[in-house]
Design an enzyme around this catalytic site. Structure first.
Site, PDB file in Angstrom:
ATOM      1  CB  CYS A 147      -0.984  -0.058   1.151  1.00 28.34           C
ATOM      2  SG  CYS A 147      -2.473   0.883   0.814  1.00 28.34           S
ATOM      3  CG  HIS A 193      -3.631  -3.037   3.985  1.00 31.87           C
ATOM      4  ND1 HIS A 193      -2.649  -2.361   4.664  1.00 31.87           N
ATOM      5  CD2 HIS A 193      -4.270  -2.119   3.228  1.00 31.87           C
ATOM      6  CE1 HIS A 193      -2.691  -1.086   4.351  1.00 31.87           C
ATOM      7  NE2 HIS A 193      -3.661  -0.912   3.470  1.00 31.87           N
ATOM      8  CD  GLU A 213      -0.903  -5.069   6.329  1.00 33.31           C
ATOM      9  OE1 GLU A 213      -0.661  -5.746   5.316  1.00 33.31           O
ATOM     10  OE2 GLU A 213      -1.253  -3.876   6.280  1.00 33.31           O
TER      11      GLU A 213
HETATM   12  N1  GLN Z   1      -3.278   6.203  -0.007  1.00 34.02           N
HETATM   13  C1  GLN Z   1      -2.241   6.066   0.965  1.00 34.02           C
HETATM   14  C2  GLN Z   1      -0.963   6.753   0.517  1.00 34.02           C
HETATM   15  O1  GLN Z   1      -0.797   7.098  -0.615  1.00 34.02           O
HETATM   16  C3  GLN Z   1      -1.948   4.607   1.240  1.00 34.02           C
HETATM   17  C4  GLN Z   1      -3.071   3.976   1.999  1.00 34.02           C
HETATM   18  C5  GLN Z   1      -2.653   2.804   2.824  1.00 34.02           C
HETATM   19  O2  GLN Z   1      -1.476   2.527   3.019  1.00 34.02           O
HETATM   20  N2  GLN Z   1      -3.637   2.107   3.352  1.00 34.02           N
HETATM   21  O3  GLN Z   1      -0.129   6.942   1.347  1.00 34.02           O
END
Ligand code: GLN
Length: 202
Positions: free
Chosen positions: A91, A183, A185
């Site tokens: 992410c 995610h 995790e």
């Molecule tokens: N949109 C977030 C970012 O660009 C990431 C979101 C997340 O890690 N759940 O930092």
């Protein structure tokens, strides 16, 4: 002292984000893979060098990038990636390892992986959702959790696409780098973390 057990040390970048969830997920995956793994939280210069692999958690990529620079860890992280250490980027982590971020943004990517990323790519109406993914290398669907997720909107020739949601690439690998828009995790299923642990054998 006299112990010749082979313990693999894996670092979780612990500047911001869902760090403890990654620590637990890696420990669970190691048990499932019958590997001896020590998971450490990485905050200070010098720690990455002592880890055989590194996980970059989800969180806020702008914040994590700022703290990487302030802590002096940005250069160590780049060095680890270039030296071939397996890196799991999830992410916000995926945003950080990219080469390019779509649109004029506030995040300066680290440029480690030949991917172009769109932040918050699934839009506000889909801030968070779950999807059953067909992931290359897994023989049954993987239920993935997406939270304000980015998507990979462009990949270089040396990047292997591992999963998509609609047209968007949400999991990809380039040599020692495994990047996920979701995610792993946050779910009990540890198969994705096990793929990452397997990269240590390469
Ligand atoms: N949109 C977030 C970012 O660009 C990431 C979101 C997340 O890690 N759940 O930092």
């Amino acid at each position: 002292m006299g112990s010749d057990r082979q313990v693999t040390r894996i670092g979780v970048l612990a500047l911001q984000g869902d760090v403890s969830e990654h620590v637990l997920a890696l420990q669970r995956a190691a048990v499932a893979a019958t590997m001896e793994v020590e998971v450490v939280e990485v905050r200070k210069p010098g720690q990455i060098e002592n880890c055989q692999a590194l996980a970059l958690p989800g969180g806020e990529s702008t914040t994590i990038r700022r703290q990487l620079d302030n802590s002096g860890l940005a250069e160590e992280l780049k060095a680890a990636a270039h030296s071939g250490k397996p890196i799991l980027a999830t992410c916000a982590g995926l945003v950080l390892v990219s080469k390019e971020i779509e649109g004029a943004g506030r995040v300066k990517p680290l440029g480690l992986m030949d991917i172009k990323v769109g932040r918050n790519a699934f839009g506000p109406q889909k801030e968070s959702f779950e999807a059953d993914l067909a992931v290359k290398g897994l023989d049954s669907p993987y239920r993935a959790v997406f939270i304000r997720a980015p998507a990979i909107v462009g990949v270089g020739g040396n990047v292997e696409v591992l999963a998509r949601v609609g047209g968007a690439v949400v999991a990809a690998r380039q040599k020692n780098l495994l990047a996920l828009a979701f995610h792993p995790e946050l779910t009990e299923d540890s198969r994705i973390h096990q793929i990452f642990l397997k990269m240590l054998e390469a």
